[in-house]
Scaffold this active site. Structure first.
Site, PDB file in Angstrom:
ATOM      1  N   GLU A   1      -4.342  -8.745 -11.825  1.00  0.00           N
ATOM      2  CA  GLU A   1      -5.156  -7.596 -12.241  1.00  0.00           C
ATOM      3  C   GLU A   1      -6.356  -7.435 -11.305  1.00  0.00           C
ATOM      4  O   GLU A   1      -6.944  -8.429 -10.892  1.00  0.00           O
ATOM      5  CB  GLU A   1      -5.645  -7.795 -13.685  1.00  0.00           C
ATOM      6  CG  GLU A   1      -4.523  -7.832 -14.706  1.00  0.00           C
ATOM      7  CD  GLU A   1      -5.033  -7.981 -16.138  1.00  0.00           C
ATOM      8  OE1 GLU A   1      -6.262  -7.923 -16.353  1.00  0.00           O
ATOM      9  OE2 GLU A   1      -4.204  -8.162 -17.041  1.00  0.00           O
TER      10      GLU A   1
ATOM     11  N   ARG B   1      -2.011 -12.215 -22.339  1.00  0.00           N
ATOM     12  CA  ARG B   1      -2.353 -12.395 -20.938  1.00  0.00           C
ATOM     13  C   ARG B   1      -1.079 -12.205 -20.126  1.00  0.00           C
ATOM     14  O   ARG B   1       0.013 -12.530 -20.569  1.00  0.00           O
ATOM     15  CB  ARG B   1      -2.942 -13.790 -20.670  1.00  0.00           C
ATOM     16  CG  ARG B   1      -4.388 -13.965 -21.125  1.00  0.00           C
ATOM     17  CD  ARG B   1      -5.324 -13.152 -20.251  1.00  0.00           C
ATOM     18  NE  ARG B   1      -6.729 -13.392 -20.558  1.00  0.00           N
ATOM     19  CZ  ARG B   1      -7.446 -12.678 -21.400  1.00  0.00           C
ATOM     20  NH1 ARG B   1      -6.855 -11.691 -22.072  1.00  0.00           N
ATOM     21  NH2 ARG B   1      -8.723 -12.935 -21.598  1.00  0.00           N
TER      22      ARG B   1
ATOM     23  N   HIS C   1      -5.520  -2.865 -19.039  1.00  0.00           N
ATOM     24  CA  HIS C   1      -6.233  -3.914 -19.784  1.00  0.00           C
ATOM     25  C   HIS C   1      -7.412  -3.314 -20.568  1.00  0.00           C
ATOM     26  O   HIS C   1      -8.579  -3.624 -20.335  1.00  0.00           O
ATOM     27  CB  HIS C   1      -6.734  -5.012 -18.844  1.00  0.00           C
ATOM     28  CG  HIS C   1      -6.983  -6.312 -19.558  1.00  0.00           C
ATOM     29  ND1 HIS C   1      -6.883  -7.539 -18.938  1.00  0.00           N
ATOM     30  CD2 HIS C   1      -7.334  -6.585 -20.846  1.00  0.00           C
ATOM     31  CE1 HIS C   1      -7.153  -8.511 -19.808  1.00  0.00           C
ATOM     32  NE2 HIS C   1      -7.440  -7.935 -20.971  1.00  0.00           N
TER      33      HIS C   1
END
Length: 324
Positions: free
Chosen positions: A266, A237, A284
């Site tokens: 994000e 993360r 991601h």
């Protein structure tokens, strides 16, 4: 169809069809206005929710009168307020294991891409700069027979260790909250303190869960311990890493390169990282293959159905209470 399910993100078409055949289904649509206001309205009489990537907490769930389960199409669950869900006796399910191998593939993709400078040299070649045999200015680093340090030897970390040990003949170091002697035996992996791992590793991969212990785990002091040729990879993360410290470590060539799939914010729209040639930035995509995303959606569907049918789901984050 006496039960209602709210779909709060994009979902595999086949899984959505399965839901529609079994339940009344309402889909949150960002094109229709404020998402949180839609959620507040739709959950008033909902029994279940399924999706990923939304912050769900008291702010947008307080209207839910009969909600029993949120089934997340993800492994991570830091975007859900677990304390609130527990207080309301709402199951939170997730999708571990089915994305392990795919995410480990992606981690090694980042290792290889950063070490061999793949995106940078791809741009260099397409830009017409390849006019003679490449020189030291374009050299990268070998991966085989080097030392791979894995922070977080869970399922994904172990899959990464397997690739490094058996595929590339790498020496495996790991740091974890608890030692894992079974992994040490299978992959000839050595347990290290975090500072020791950072000092000794040629390649460092972060694969931990985000929790109070791991938040801001890697910062200025940790980058200072790494070797100048070190390649740093984060598939965990974004909040596990101090992004400003990482930028400085890359700018000053304190480390050789980085490969990133996750970020503090994000989707990442603006960042100093974009100006650096020694970092690979991906959006991601750890589990983003058609096969794996379908498996994740199917498991999320199965978890949802289990709870609504009154049986135990296959994968749950908070097994703190039993069905009534």
């Amino acid at each position: 169809m006496d039960k209602k399910v709210v779909v709060f993100s994009q979902l595999n078409r086949e899984i959505l069809t399965q839901l529609e055949q079994k339940y009344e289904v309402a889909v949150v649509d960002p094109r229709q206005g404020d998402v949180n206001q839609q959620i507040l309205k739709l959950v008033e009489n909902a029994d279940g929710m399924i999706g990923a990537g939304r912050l769900l907490n008291e702010t947008n769930l307080h209207t839910a009168e009969r909600l029993k389960v949120i089934s997340s199409v993800s492994v991570g669950y830091d975007n859900y307020d677990l304390n609130y869900l527990n207080s309301k006796k709402i199951w939170l399910c997730n999708t571990p294991h089915v994305l392990t191998e795919t995410t480990a593939d992606l981690a090694f993709t980042l290792i290889l891409s950063a070490a061999r400078r793949v995106p940078e040299l791809d741009r260099w070649t397409k830009g017409g700069q390849w006019k003679r045999t490449v020189a030291t200015a374009q050299f990268g680093q070998d991966i085989h027979a080097k030392t791979l340090g894995i922070i977080g030897l869970g399922n994904i970390g172990a899959a990464l260790a397997k690739r490094g040990h058996y595929g590339f003949g790498m020496n495996i170091l790991y740091h974890n909250r608890h030692e894992k002697p079974e992994s040490a035996q299978v992959f000839n992996a050595q347990y290290c303190t975090l500072p020791e791992l950072l000092k000794k590793s040629d390649f460092i991969v972060v694969a931990v869960d985000l929790n109070t212990d791991s938040k801001a785990l890697i910062g200025k002091d940790e980058f200072a311990l790494m070797q100048p040729h070190a390649v740093f990879v984060n598939i965990a993360r974004g909040s596990v890493v101090d992004e400003n410290a990482l930028v400085q470590a890359l700018k000053t060539e304190q480390i050789f390169a980085a490969g990133l799939d996750v970020y503090a914010s994000e989707p990442l729209q603006e960042s100093e990282l974009f100006d650096l040639s020694n970092v690979v930035t991906l959006p991601h995509i750890g589990s983003a293959t058609a096969e794996t995303r379908k498996k994740m959606a199917q498991l999320a569907y199965d978890n949802l159905v289990s709870v609504l049918d009154g049986t135990l789901p296959e994968a749950t984050v908070n097994p703190l209470f039993s069905h009534n």
